[in-house]
Design a protein around this motif. Structure first.
Motif, PDB file in Angstrom:
ATOM      1  N   SER A 158     123.549  58.788 129.652  1.00  0.00           N
ATOM      2  CA  SER A 158     123.701  57.334 129.756  1.00  0.00           C
ATOM      3  C   SER A 158     125.103  56.958 130.195  1.00  0.00           C
ATOM      4  O   SER A 158     125.293  55.999 130.936  1.00  0.00           O
ATOM      5  N   VAL A 166     125.310  57.703 133.895  1.00  0.00           N
ATOM      6  CA  VAL A 166     124.521  56.769 134.685  1.00  0.00           C
ATOM      7  C   VAL A 166     125.312  55.498 134.993  1.00  0.00           C
ATOM      8  O   VAL A 166     125.112  54.853 136.016  1.00  0.00           O
ATOM      9  N   LEU A 167     126.256  55.173 134.105  1.00  0.00           N
ATOM     10  CA  LEU A 167     127.084  53.981 134.335  1.00  0.00           C
ATOM     11  C   LEU A 167     127.933  54.126 135.576  1.00  0.00           C
ATOM     12  O   LEU A 167     128.294  53.152 136.218  1.00  0.00           O
ATOM     13  N   PHE A 197     119.159  55.055 137.638  1.00  0.00           N
ATOM     14  CA  PHE A 197     118.805  54.976 136.225  1.00  0.00           C
ATOM     15  C   PHE A 197     117.782  56.000 135.760  1.00  0.00           C
ATOM     16  O   PHE A 197     117.628  56.206 134.572  1.00  0.00           O
ATOM     17  N   ALA A 229     118.663  58.694 133.064  1.00  0.00           N
ATOM     18  CA  ALA A 229     118.711  58.202 131.681  1.00  0.00           C
ATOM     19  C   ALA A 229     117.305  58.064 131.114  1.00  0.00           C
ATOM     20  O   ALA A 229     117.039  58.410 129.968  1.00  0.00           O
ATOM     21  N   MET A 230     116.393  57.561 131.968  1.00  0.00           N
ATOM     22  CA  MET A 230     115.006  57.385 131.519  1.00  0.00           C
ATOM     23  C   MET A 230     114.393  58.736 131.170  1.00  0.00           C
ATOM     24  O   MET A 230     113.706  58.876 130.165  1.00  0.00           O
ATOM     25  N   PHE A 251     122.591  50.337 126.391  1.00  0.00           N
ATOM     26  CA  PHE A 251     123.483  51.441 126.742  1.00  0.00           C
ATOM     27  C   PHE A 251     122.683  52.622 127.286  1.00  0.00           C
ATOM     28  O   PHE A 251     123.006  53.168 128.343  1.00  0.00           O
ATOM     29  N   VAL A 252     121.612  52.962 126.580  1.00  0.00           N
ATOM     30  CA  VAL A 252     120.833  54.138 126.977  1.00  0.00           C
ATOM     31  C   VAL A 252     120.197  53.937 128.352  1.00  0.00           C
ATOM     32  O   VAL A 252     120.112  54.860 129.146  1.00  0.00           O
ATOM     33  N   THR A 253     119.771  52.709 128.646  1.00  0.00           N
ATOM     34  CA  THR A 253     119.149  52.489 129.947  1.00  0.00           C
ATOM     35  C   THR A 253     120.184  52.203 131.029  1.00  0.00           C
ATOM     36  O   THR A 253     119.832  51.828 132.134  1.00  0.00           O
ATOM     37  N   GLY A 254     121.446  52.378 130.702  1.00  0.00           N
ATOM     38  CA  GLY A 254     122.451  52.346 131.750  1.00  0.00           C
ATOM     39  C   GLY A 254     123.042  50.992 132.081  1.00  0.00           C
ATOM     40  O   GLY A 254     123.560  50.785 133.162  1.00  0.00           O
ATOM     41  N   MET A 255     122.974  50.054 131.133  1.00  0.00           N
ATOM     42  CA  MET A 255     123.561  48.740 131.399  1.00  0.00           C
ATOM     43  C   MET A 255     125.018  48.683 130.940  1.00  0.00           C
ATOM     44  O   MET A 255     125.673  47.670 131.093  1.00  0.00           O
ATOM     45  N   GLY A 256     125.479  49.744 130.337  1.00  0.00           N
ATOM     46  CA  GLY A 256     126.887  49.778 129.953  1.00  0.00           C
ATOM     47  C   GLY A 256     127.133  49.324 128.541  1.00  0.00           C
ATOM     48  O   GLY A 256     126.252  48.816 127.872  1.00  0.00           O
ATOM     49  N   TYR A 257     128.349  49.554 128.118  1.00  0.00           N
ATOM     50  CA  TYR A 257     128.711  49.234 126.743  1.00  0.00           C
ATOM     51  C   TYR A 257     129.566  47.976 126.670  1.00  0.00           C
ATOM     52  O   TYR A 257     129.871  47.481 125.609  1.00  0.00           O
TER      53      TYR A 257
END
Lengths: 241, 196
Positions: free
Chosen positions: A27, A30-31, A103, A106-107, B79-85
């Motif tokens: 994750s 992925v950012l 993404f 991460a999925m 966070f886990v789906t990659g939208m950031g913290y």
């Protein structure tokens, strides 16, 4: 060794803590988008590991689907699309390929965690990491519920198809209502059953819970954690230096 | 039943509805790739559609903490789906405030519920946070990540420091409207069936 063994994949069952660590690493990566070829290679490697692990847990079909989707999106993006692409179809395709490549890793990792971890195992791991019980229970239910929602939704979709209520036919609000409401109904009743089952098993009691499965970090756990840590560091170096 | 501490059943309820809310978010989120303006319209879509499960959830909330835990879970999922913290503190903050508002109405007052859900909906906006804070780096990232230049330009035309205030207000307003809508749906389907 006989001949049939060639197709057999070793069964690797990891500790939930290792899986959580993997989810965390993927994750975080992925950012950050990959900018250099090396970063791309690292990114693809990180995607491959959970795919292989899915295979080893006997979830070959979902691994294959994920892998195919990822490959197609990756190839399309590399060879057919560029940042200059315009037009509706191209923009759409670019968008979707972008999201898949960005993404999906991460999925995949999250799906791997969800599908191959038993609730008991997960709660026991949470306990070992000193996560508050409440949060652990909520998280466990949340995790467990995605596959359930998927199944329930499949059933509802079939039922709606039989009644002729399909995507694009009629009003959007009706579509939402006819799908969301039955889903809510079935999920609420499943939730009630789940609470009853959980309380029977002593969840939420004052005593510290014991677990039937004893968790232990094995060599392969440590190996994978180290691998992911190295990959993450390498990725950051490849991107920023 | 007047026990104020959360029991296992409450945690299960929270997990369940968070999963449902995420499914709604995910379904709406998929539309965002049609056009960046759709990304901006999440503030309308998600509060409205999400209100249906959320109003059912609110009808089950009786104790302090459930809405806050939900926001923590949402932050984890994001966070886990990659939208950031970056948005996480904002998501949790909006959840906490929403929880306090609902608590002040003893989790029964519908007016407080509307207000509370309006605030809670702001978690959608929290996801725009990285777009605004690190606009330039984010743009570079999107471009190198394979998004088209056209998409990026439109995205930043729709979401920037000037429009964010409007988006936040819209989000809140549609959260409140959604609450009424969701309540009506819950009444129509669930109260008749005796589930609530």
């Amino acid at each position: 060794m006989d001949t049939t063994i060639t197709l057999k994949i070793p069964h690797i069952h990891l500790d939930p803590r290792t899986k959580l660590f993997m989810v965390f690493v993927v994750s975080s990566i992925v950012l950050m988008t990959a900018t250099t070829p090396l970063a791309w290679v690292l990114r693809i490697m990180i995607t491959l590991v959970p795919l292989l692990l899915l295979f080893s847990e006997g979830r070959g079909i979902s691994a294959l689907c994920f892998g195919l989707l990822y490959t197609v999106a990756l190839l399309l993006m590399k060879f057919f699309l560029s940042t200059q692409s315009t037009g509706v179809v191209m923009a759409l395709l670019t968008g979707y390929c972008g999201i898949v490549v960005q993404f999906l890793p991460a999925m995949i990792t999250a799906w791997y965690l969800i599908r191959t971890t038993q609730i008991g195992e997960f709660l026991s791991a949470m306990q070992k990491m000193h996560i508050p019980d409440g949060l652990a229970i909520s998280l466990a239910v949340l995790m467990r519920f995605f596959p359930t929602i998927k199944e329930e939704y499949g059933g509802i979709r079939d039922a709606m198809k039989m009644r002729g209520i399909m995507l694009g036919g009629g009003h959007a609000s009706k579509m939402i209502e006819y799908r969301l409401i039955p889903l809510l109904f079935s999920c609420v009743s499943i939730g009630d059953e789940l609470s009853a089952a959980a309380i029977t098993r002593g969840l939420g009691g004052n005593k510290k819970r014991s677990s039937a499965t004893e968790l232990k970090l094995t060599g392969i756990d440590l190996l994978l954690m180290a691998l992911f840590a190295i990959l993450a560091v390498a990725f950051i170096i490849a991107k920023y230096l | 039943m007047n026990n104020q501490t959360l029991a296992a059943k409450d945690f299960i309820t929270v997990g369940l509805f968070t999963a449902l809310l995420f499914v709604v978010e995910f379904a709406c989120g998929m539309l965002g790739y049609l056009h960046p303006y759709v990304v901006a319209s999440y503030v309308i879509l998600i509060p409205l559609v999400g209100a249906i499960p959320m109003m059912l959830f609110y009808s089950k909330v009786e104790k302090f903490g459930m809405i806050t835990i939900m926001s923590i879970l949402l932050a984890i999922i994001m966070f886990v789906t990659g939208m950031g913290y970056l948005g996480a503190p904002l998501i949790i903050l909006s959840g906490l405030i929403a929880d306090l508002i609902a608590k002040s109405g003893n989790y029964k007052s519908f007016r407080k519920t509307v207000l509370s859900y309006g605030i809670f909906s702001l978690w959608v906006c929290a996801n725009y946070f990285p777009v605004i804070v690190s606009a330039k780096a984010y743009r570079e990232d999107l471009l190198s990540g394979g998004f088209s230049a056209e998409y990026c330009d439109a995205l930043f035309r729709a979401i920037n420091t000037k429009t964010i205030l409007i988006l936040v207000i819209l989000c809140f307003v549609f959260g409140c409207i959604g609450a009424f809508l969701g309540k009506a749906v819950v009444k129509k389907h669930f109260e008749k069936a005796g589930i609530v």
